[in-house]
Design a protein around this motif. Sequence first.
Motif, PDB file in Angstrom:
ATOM      1  N   LYS A   1      23.911 145.317  41.357  1.00  0.00           N
ATOM      2  CA  LYS A   1      24.020 143.875  41.609  1.00  0.00           C
ATOM      3  C   LYS A   1      23.973 143.576  43.103  1.00  0.00           C
ATOM      4  O   LYS A   1      23.339 142.606  43.522  1.00  0.00           O
ATOM      5  N   ARG A   2      24.634 144.391  43.898  1.00  0.00           N
ATOM      6  CA  ARG A   2      24.594 144.180  45.344  1.00  0.00           C
ATOM      7  C   ARG A   2      23.199 144.453  45.897  1.00  0.00           C
ATOM      8  O   ARG A   2      22.761 143.799  46.835  1.00  0.00           O
ATOM      9  N   SER A   3      22.503 145.400  45.306  1.00  0.00           N
ATOM     10  CA  SER A   3      21.127 145.669  45.714  1.00  0.00           C
ATOM     11  C   SER A   3      20.235 144.466  45.411  1.00  0.00           C
ATOM     12  O   SER A   3      19.370 144.103  46.215  1.00  0.00           O
ATOM     13  N   LEU A   4      20.453 143.844  44.273  1.00  0.00           N
ATOM     14  CA  LEU A   4      19.655 142.680  43.875  1.00  0.00           C
ATOM     15  C   LEU A   4      19.992 141.425  44.669  1.00  0.00           C
ATOM     16  O   LEU A   4      19.107 140.654  45.038  1.00  0.00           O
ATOM     17  N   HIS A   5      21.278 141.189  44.918  1.00  0.00           N
ATOM     18  CA  HIS A   5      21.729 139.937  45.520  1.00  0.00           C
ATOM     19  C   HIS A   5      22.055 140.047  47.003  1.00  0.00           C
ATOM     20  O   HIS A   5      22.359 139.039  47.644  1.00  0.00           O
ATOM     21  N   GLY A   6      22.023 141.231  47.540  1.00  0.00           N
ATOM     22  CA  GLY A   6      22.305 141.407  48.958  1.00  0.00           C
ATOM     23  C   GLY A   6      23.743 141.057  49.286  1.00  0.00           C
ATOM     24  O   GLY A   6      24.657 141.292  48.498  1.00  0.00           O
ATOM     25  N   ASP A   7      23.926 140.465  50.461  1.00  0.00           N
ATOM     26  CA  ASP A   7      25.264 140.118  50.944  1.00  0.00           C
ATOM     27  C   ASP A   7      25.757 138.767  50.428  1.00  0.00           C
ATOM     28  O   ASP A   7      26.854 138.342  50.765  1.00  0.00           O
TER      29      ASP A   7
ATOM     30  N   ILE B   1      28.533 139.628  40.657  1.00  0.00           N
ATOM     31  CA  ILE B   1      29.234 140.593  41.514  1.00  0.00           C
ATOM     32  C   ILE B   1      30.740 140.363  41.406  1.00  0.00           C
ATOM     33  O   ILE B   1      31.516 141.315  41.255  1.00  0.00           O
ATOM     34  N   ALA B   2      31.162 139.101  41.459  1.00  0.00           N
ATOM     35  CA  ALA B   2      32.584 138.780  41.346  1.00  0.00           C
ATOM     36  C   ALA B   2      33.158 139.260  40.015  1.00  0.00           C
ATOM     37  O   ALA B   2      34.277 139.788  39.967  1.00  0.00           O
TER      38      ALA B   2
END
Length: 93
Positions: A29-35, A41-42
Amino acid sequence: TLHELGTVTRQAGDLKQAKQHYDESLRMKRSLHGDRDHPDIAATLHELGTVTRQAGDLKQAKQHYDESLRMKRSLHGDRDHPDIAATLHELGT
C-alpha cells in the motif's frame, strides 16, 4: 487480499503469520500510495496495532495505533468519524 488474510489468520490465532500478512500489505500500500495519507494504509496500521497488542508488544502496538490515528485525523479532519473512534477505543484498551 493480504490485509484480509491477516485478519483471518489473526482470528485463527496465528499472530506471527497475521503480522507477516499485514506487514506485506502495508509495504504494498505504501508503494502504491507513496507518502500520502490513505484510508487503506490507516486501516492496515490499525490492524497491525491489534495483532501486536494481542502478541503482547504494547509499545509497538501503540506506535501502529498512533500512526493510524494521525493518518485518520489527517483524512477526516476534526469531525467525528467511526474510524477515528475505533482507533481511539483501541488506544484506550
